[in-house]
Design an enzyme around this catalytic site. Structure first.
Site, PDB file in Angstrom:
ATOM      1  N   GLU A  19       0.856  -1.195   0.000  1.00  0.00           N
ATOM      2  CA  GLU A  19       0.000   0.000   0.000  1.00  0.00           C
ATOM      3  C   GLU A  19       0.886   1.238   0.000  1.00  0.00           C
ATOM      4  O   GLU A  19       1.887   1.266   0.712  1.00  0.00           O
ATOM      5  CB  GLU A  19      -0.841  -0.052   1.278  1.00  0.00           C
ATOM      6  CG  GLU A  19      -1.684   1.154   1.541  1.00  0.00           C
ATOM      7  CD  GLU A  19      -2.433   1.044   2.870  1.00  0.00           C
ATOM      8  OE1 GLU A  19      -3.266   0.151   3.017  1.00  0.00           O
ATOM      9  OE2 GLU A  19      -2.160   1.877   3.752  1.00  0.00           O
ATOM     10  N   TYR A 179     -10.500  -6.240  11.323  1.00  0.00           N
ATOM     11  CA  TYR A 179      -9.671  -5.861  12.476  1.00  0.00           C
ATOM     12  C   TYR A 179      -9.448  -7.039  13.421  1.00  0.00           C
ATOM     13  O   TYR A 179     -10.328  -7.338  14.259  1.00  0.00           O
ATOM     14  CB  TYR A 179     -10.339  -4.692  13.234  1.00  0.00           C
ATOM     15  CG  TYR A 179     -10.552  -3.503  12.343  1.00  0.00           C
ATOM     16  CD1 TYR A 179      -9.608  -2.487  12.289  1.00  0.00           C
ATOM     17  CD2 TYR A 179     -11.668  -3.419  11.510  1.00  0.00           C
ATOM     18  CE1 TYR A 179      -9.779  -1.403  11.440  1.00  0.00           C
ATOM     19  CE2 TYR A 179     -11.851  -2.347  10.649  1.00  0.00           C
ATOM     20  CZ  TYR A 179     -10.900  -1.344  10.614  1.00  0.00           C
ATOM     21  OH  TYR A 179     -11.062  -0.279   9.761  1.00  0.00           O
ATOM     22  N   HIS A 183     -12.190  -3.334  15.742  1.00  0.00           N
ATOM     23  CA  HIS A 183     -12.146  -1.902  15.466  1.00  0.00           C
ATOM     24  C   HIS A 183     -12.313  -1.151  16.785  1.00  0.00           C
ATOM     25  O   HIS A 183     -13.045  -1.590  17.676  1.00  0.00           O
ATOM     26  CB  HIS A 183     -13.268  -1.523  14.494  1.00  0.00           C
ATOM     27  CG  HIS A 183     -13.241  -0.081  14.100  1.00  0.00           C
ATOM     28  ND1 HIS A 183     -14.109   0.849  14.605  1.00  0.00           N
ATOM     29  CD2 HIS A 183     -12.423   0.593  13.261  1.00  0.00           C
ATOM     30  CE1 HIS A 183     -13.841   2.045  14.079  1.00  0.00           C
ATOM     31  NE2 HIS A 183     -12.827   1.913  13.271  1.00  0.00           N
TER      32      HIS A 183
HETATM   33  P1  FAD Z   1     -16.954   0.318   9.065  1.00  0.00           P
HETATM   34  O1  FAD Z   1     -16.983  -1.023   8.433  1.00  0.00           O
HETATM   35  O2  FAD Z   1     -18.050   1.270   8.713  1.00  0.00           O
HETATM   36  O3  FAD Z   1     -16.912   0.108  10.635  1.00  0.00           O
HETATM   37  C1  FAD Z   1     -16.723   1.205  11.515  1.00  0.00           C
HETATM   38  C2  FAD Z   1     -17.233   0.868  12.906  1.00  0.00           C
HETATM   39  O4  FAD Z   1     -18.657   0.809  12.899  1.00  0.00           O
HETATM   40  C3  FAD Z   1     -16.782  -0.499  13.431  1.00  0.00           C
HETATM   41  O5  FAD Z   1     -16.624  -0.375  14.810  1.00  0.00           O
HETATM   42  C4  FAD Z   1     -17.942  -1.416  13.094  1.00  0.00           C
HETATM   43  O6  FAD Z   1     -18.024  -2.501  14.010  1.00  0.00           O
HETATM   44  C5  FAD Z   1     -19.128  -0.480  13.252  1.00  0.00           C
HETATM   45  N1  FAD Z   1     -20.213  -0.725  12.304  1.00  0.00           N
HETATM   46  C6  FAD Z   1     -20.132  -1.062  11.016  1.00  0.00           C
HETATM   47  N2  FAD Z   1     -21.336  -1.094  10.440  1.00  0.00           N
HETATM   48  C7  FAD Z   1     -22.227  -0.757  11.408  1.00  0.00           C
HETATM   49  C8  FAD Z   1     -23.637  -0.574  11.462  1.00  0.00           C
HETATM   50  N3  FAD Z   1     -24.384  -0.752  10.363  1.00  0.00           N
HETATM   51  N4  FAD Z   1     -24.211  -0.196  12.632  1.00  0.00           N
HETATM   52  C9  FAD Z   1     -23.459   0.000  13.731  1.00  0.00           C
HETATM   53  N5  FAD Z   1     -22.105  -0.163  13.749  1.00  0.00           N
HETATM   54  C10 FAD Z   1     -21.506  -0.522  12.598  1.00  0.00           C
HETATM   55  N6  FAD Z   1      -8.594   5.218   6.493  1.00  0.00           N
HETATM   56  C11 FAD Z   1      -8.483   6.284   5.667  1.00  0.00           C
HETATM   57  O7  FAD Z   1      -8.889   7.405   6.037  1.00  0.00           O
HETATM   58  N7  FAD Z   1      -7.905   6.142   4.427  1.00  0.00           N
HETATM   59  C12 FAD Z   1      -7.460   4.946   3.950  1.00  0.00           C
HETATM   60  O8  FAD Z   1      -6.964   4.864   2.826  1.00  0.00           O
HETATM   61  C13 FAD Z   1      -7.580   3.801   4.804  1.00  0.00           C
HETATM   62  N8  FAD Z   1      -7.153   2.575   4.411  1.00  0.00           N
HETATM   63  C14 FAD Z   1      -7.333   1.490   5.239  1.00  0.00           C
HETATM   64  C15 FAD Z   1      -6.940   0.212   4.805  1.00  0.00           C
HETATM   65  C16 FAD Z   1      -7.090  -0.894   5.651  1.00  0.00           C
HETATM   66  C17 FAD Z   1      -6.656  -2.259   5.170  1.00  0.00           C
HETATM   67  C18 FAD Z   1      -7.626  -0.732   6.950  1.00  0.00           C
HETATM   68  C19 FAD Z   1      -7.748  -1.902   7.864  1.00  0.00           C
HETATM   69  C20 FAD Z   1      -8.019   0.517   7.385  1.00  0.00           C
HETATM   70  C21 FAD Z   1      -7.880   1.648   6.538  1.00  0.00           C
HETATM   71  N9  FAD Z   1      -8.306   2.915   6.946  1.00  0.00           N
HETATM   72  C22 FAD Z   1      -8.163   3.993   6.098  1.00  0.00           C
HETATM   73  C23 FAD Z   1      -8.838   3.136   8.282  1.00  0.00           C
HETATM   74  C24 FAD Z   1     -10.374   3.019   8.336  1.00  0.00           C
HETATM   75  O9  FAD Z   1     -10.984   3.979   7.512  1.00  0.00           O
HETATM   76  C25 FAD Z   1     -10.758   3.227   9.797  1.00  0.00           C
HETATM   77  O10 FAD Z   1     -10.313   2.156  10.572  1.00  0.00           O
HETATM   78  C26 FAD Z   1     -12.229   3.532  10.063  1.00  0.00           C
HETATM   79  O11 FAD Z   1     -12.327   3.973  11.407  1.00  0.00           O
HETATM   80  C27 FAD Z   1     -13.180   2.335   9.912  1.00  0.00           C
HETATM   81  O12 FAD Z   1     -13.305   1.989   8.594  1.00  0.00           O
HETATM   82  P2  FAD Z   1     -14.170   0.692   8.166  1.00  0.00           P
HETATM   83  O13 FAD Z   1     -14.221   0.720   6.696  1.00  0.00           O
HETATM   84  O14 FAD Z   1     -13.649  -0.501   8.840  1.00  0.00           O
HETATM   85  O15 FAD Z   1     -15.593   1.116   8.771  1.00  0.00           O
END
Ligand code: FAD
Length: 317
Positions: A19, A179, A183
């Site tokens: 990445e 995670y 998370h």
């Molecule tokens: P989600 O899947 O939306 O989850 C977020 C939280 O909400 C979790 O605690 C989950 O349990 C909870 N949740 C999910 N859906 C629901 C629902 N429907 N109702 C209630 N709770 C729910 N960040 C950046 O800014 N830029 C990047 O380029 C970037 N790249 C990344 C690449 C990887 C491989 C990883 C692991 C992380 C990356 N991140 C990046 C960080 C990421 O954006 C953060 O960790 C963010 O806080 C959560 O993203 P997510 O897509 O996992 O969110």
């Protein structure tokens, strides 16, 4: 080609990927190429390009501070296109909920489709620097699952406000974040896994994990996911420790634990050159064990510098 197709084609061999982060505005893209060049000999089938959240800057105007919203590292899709063109490799833009309306996301996805980008990493995004928690943008998605759904709908010819009757649909392979140490906002790993599964039910095709330094965390996570009926590839994300400050920074930012042996080894280092070497050695040990366990891909967080990733790849691939 899709990530899932690359994995199938590898027939059980572990692939190498990494990445990168777009350069800060005003820097030459050559700096990025200089860090990608040394890694191309390990034949990554795909390279991820992150997206940064927008942030506030304050401009002094005759003693009054003018608050402006800006993105310091723009260019994710442009960089994907340029790397794809230069190296003939698949590139994966990270697409965020935060900072984008659903319409802007649709236009970005259309751009990606025209550019021949086959994979999208769908993420909620980090909170902005000023925010304690993630605040959804006006007109944007709240969770990554909603973004996954939007991409899936587009794959079916369903745009935001209309269905377009066409044979020429996008067919994005969708990656999502997982995670192993849960998370930071999730009340439990089980709850977090429930939402992970939801993203897959809505159309996601593979998972890339947050960094971890104890492989047991990854193995336990994969087992728990499989027990819940999650069958898609789960790609481990590996980050080599590079500076002493990571001992505090990584647990604080990513809410992950560091093994005591690693902490002791880093603390005994006299300078960051030694820390970087410890980070390489630790990542090699992790990678060897993960590869022996048959993981589909070893995905490295390069943070824009490739010397340590190259040293690890030389020992593994
Ligand atoms: P989600 O899947 O939306 O989850 C977020 C939280 O909400 C979790 O605690 C989950 O349990 C909870 N949740 C999910 N859906 C629901 C629902 N429907 N109702 C209630 N709770 C729910 N960040 C950046 O800014 N830029 C990047 O380029 C970037 N790249 C990344 C690449 C990887 C491989 C990883 C692991 C992380 C990356 N991140 C990046 C960080 C990421 O954006 C953060 O960790 C963010 O806080 C959560 O993203 P997510 O897509 O996992 O969110």
């Amino acid at each position: 080609m899709k990530v899932t197709e690359h994995i199938e084609k590898a027939m059980g061999n572990t692939l190498f990927s990494f990445e990168i982060i777009p350069p800060v505005k005003g820097r030459h893209i050559k700096e990025l190429y200089d860090n990608i060049d040394p890694l191309m000999e390990f034949k990554p089938p795909f390279i991820d390009v992150t997206t940064s959240r927008e942030e506030y800057i304050y401009i002094d105007k005759n003693g009054l501070l003018d608050k402006k919203l800006t993105r310091m590292r723009p260019g994710t899709v442009g960089i994907c296109a340029s790397i794809k063109h230069k190296y003939n490799v698949d590139t994966i833009p990270h697409v965020l909920c935060g900072g984008f309306t659903k319409e802007e996301t649709e236009y970005l996805l259309v751009d990606c489709h025209y550019l021949g980008i086959d994979n999208i990493m769908a993420l909620r995004g980090d909170a902005m620097k000023e925010e304690k928690y993630f605040e959804p943008s006006k007109g944007g998605h709240v969770y990554a699952s909603e973004l996954v759904e939007q991409i899936h709908n587009l794959n079916c010819g369903q745009y935001l406000h209309e269905v377009v009757e066409t044979d020429y649909c996008a067919d994005f392979c969708i990656g999502i974040a997982g995670y192993p140490e849960k998370h930071m906002e999730a009340p439990s790993l089980q709850t977090d896994l429930k939402w992970l599964k939801k993203k897959i039910e809505l159309g996601a095709h593979y998972v890339v994990t947050q960094m971890f330094f104890d492989n047991k965390k990854y193995f336990d996570f994969v087992k728990a996911a499989r027990d819940m009926g999650i069958t898609v590839p789960i790609i481990p994300g590996i980050k080599p420790i590079a500076v002493k400050r990571h001992l505090q920074l990584l647990p604080q930012v990513f809410r992950i634990d560091l093994p005591q042996d690693l902490i002791d080894a880093v603390e005994s280092c006299k300078n960051n050159k030694e820390v970087r070497q410890i980070g390489i050695e630790w990542a090699i040990l992790q990678s060897k064990e993960l590869k022996a366990a048959g993981v589909p891909v070893l995905h490295y967080y390069s943070m824009g510098k490739s010397d340590n990733i190259k040293a690890i790849a030389e020992a593994i691939f």
